[in-house]
Design a protein around this motif. Structure first.
Motif, short mmCIF file in Angstrom:
data_model
loop_
_atom_site.label_atom_id
_atom_site.label_comp_id
_atom_site.label_asym_id
_atom_site.label_seq_id
_atom_site.Cartn_x
_atom_site.Cartn_y
_atom_site.Cartn_z
N GLN A 22 0.98 -1.23 -0.05
CA GLN A 22 0.08 -0.20 0.10
C GLN A 22 0.73 1.26 0.10
O GLN A 22 0.54 2.43 -0.73
N GLU A 24 2.30 2.07 -3.45
CA GLU A 24 1.01 2.52 -4.24
C GLU A 24 0.96 3.99 -3.89
O GLU A 24 0.70 4.92 -4.77
N SER A 25 0.74 4.22 -2.62
CA SER A 25 0.56 5.69 -2.18
C SER A 25 1.43 6.48 -2.51
O SER A 25 1.22 7.98 -2.60
N SER A 80 -6.22 2.73 -3.18
CA SER A 80 -6.25 1.30 -2.32
C SER A 80 -5.90 0.07 -3.06
O SER A 80 -6.40 -0.03 -4.47
N VAL A 81 -4.92 -0.51 -2.80
CA VAL A 81 -4.62 -1.89 -3.15
C VAL A 81 -5.52 -2.96 -2.64
O VAL A 81 -5.27 -3.26 -1.17
N SER A 93 -4.17 -5.75 -0.31
CA SER A 93 -3.36 -5.27 0.78
C SER A 93 -4.64 -4.71 1.85
O SER A 93 -4.60 -5.01 3.16
N ASN A 94 -5.59 -4.07 1.13
CA ASN A 94 -6.75 -3.58 1.93
C ASN A 94 -7.31 -5.21 2.57
O ASN A 94 -7.78 -4.83 3.95
#
Length: 202
Positions: free
Chosen positions: A23, A26-27, A101-102, A105-106
């Motif tokens: 995450q 990605e963020s 949001s992945v 992962s979420n």
């Protein structure tokens, strides 16, 4: 049995690290990324706490020592926090879209890690017995986190979760905060009670 439990915990630690890293990668690609915002989420902090607590438990197991009250207290607190993350997300936030949001992962951070952490605490016996006074210590960290979030919401406008947004009025925010605080306290009492159980000896 001990080897099996340690393998489960190692997988959980790796899963937490992978989910947080996935995450974060990605963020971090977004133009408005700020590290203190990303790590300001209670979700991220509670998952890291669980990962560290399980890692400390693994170290104690490698040394063939039973975890002491300090480590067990930290693990108990982490269990309370991750249980709060799971319940709050799946009741108040499950329908709220999160940018960047992945999905895998979420799911790990909000569902599977909370479920595993609670079951690990409930089932396995290698933890010291906690006392009811430890519940006050469990409440201290969320209280500090909440104060920081409310101050930031009132100053720079950033809040990690919609139900803490000042725009809906501080009365509503206070109700949510009180509800979560009561949940944490009750969960803390349950965690203390679970520490007396010895369902599976390891």
């Amino acid at each position: 049995m001990r080897t099996f439990v340690n393998c489960l915990r190692l997988v959980a630690v790796i899963a937490v690290a992978a989910a947080v890293l996935g995450q974060w990668l990605e963020s971090a690609r977004t133009p408005d990324y700020l590290s203190w915002n990303f790590f300001g989420y209670f979700t991220i902090q509670s998952n890291i706490a669980v990962g560290v607590a399980l890692a400390l438990t693994l170290v104690a197991a490698a040394r063939r020592k039973r975890t002491d009250v300090l480590v067990s207290g930290f693990r108990g607190a982490a269990t309370v926090y991750i249980a709060t993350t799971g319940v709050v997300y799946n009741t108040l936030l499950v329908g709220v879209g999160v940018a960047n949001s992945v999905p895998w992962s979420n799911d790990l951070l909000h569902r599977w890690v909370p479920l595993y952490a609670v079951l690990d605490w409930l089932l396995f016996s290698d933890r010291a017995r906690l006392l009811l006074r430890h519940v006050w210590w469990f409440l201290l960290y969320p209280a500090v986190w909440l104060v920081v979030v409310l101050v930031r919401g009132a100053t720079d406008g950033w809040v990690p979760y919609p139900f803490l947004a000042p725009a809906q009025g501080y009365g509503v925010v206070a109700l949510y905060c009180c509800g979560v605080a009561v949940f944490i306290a009750l969960t803390g009492i349950l965690v203390v009670g679970m520490s007396r159980l010895r369902l599976v000896r390891v």
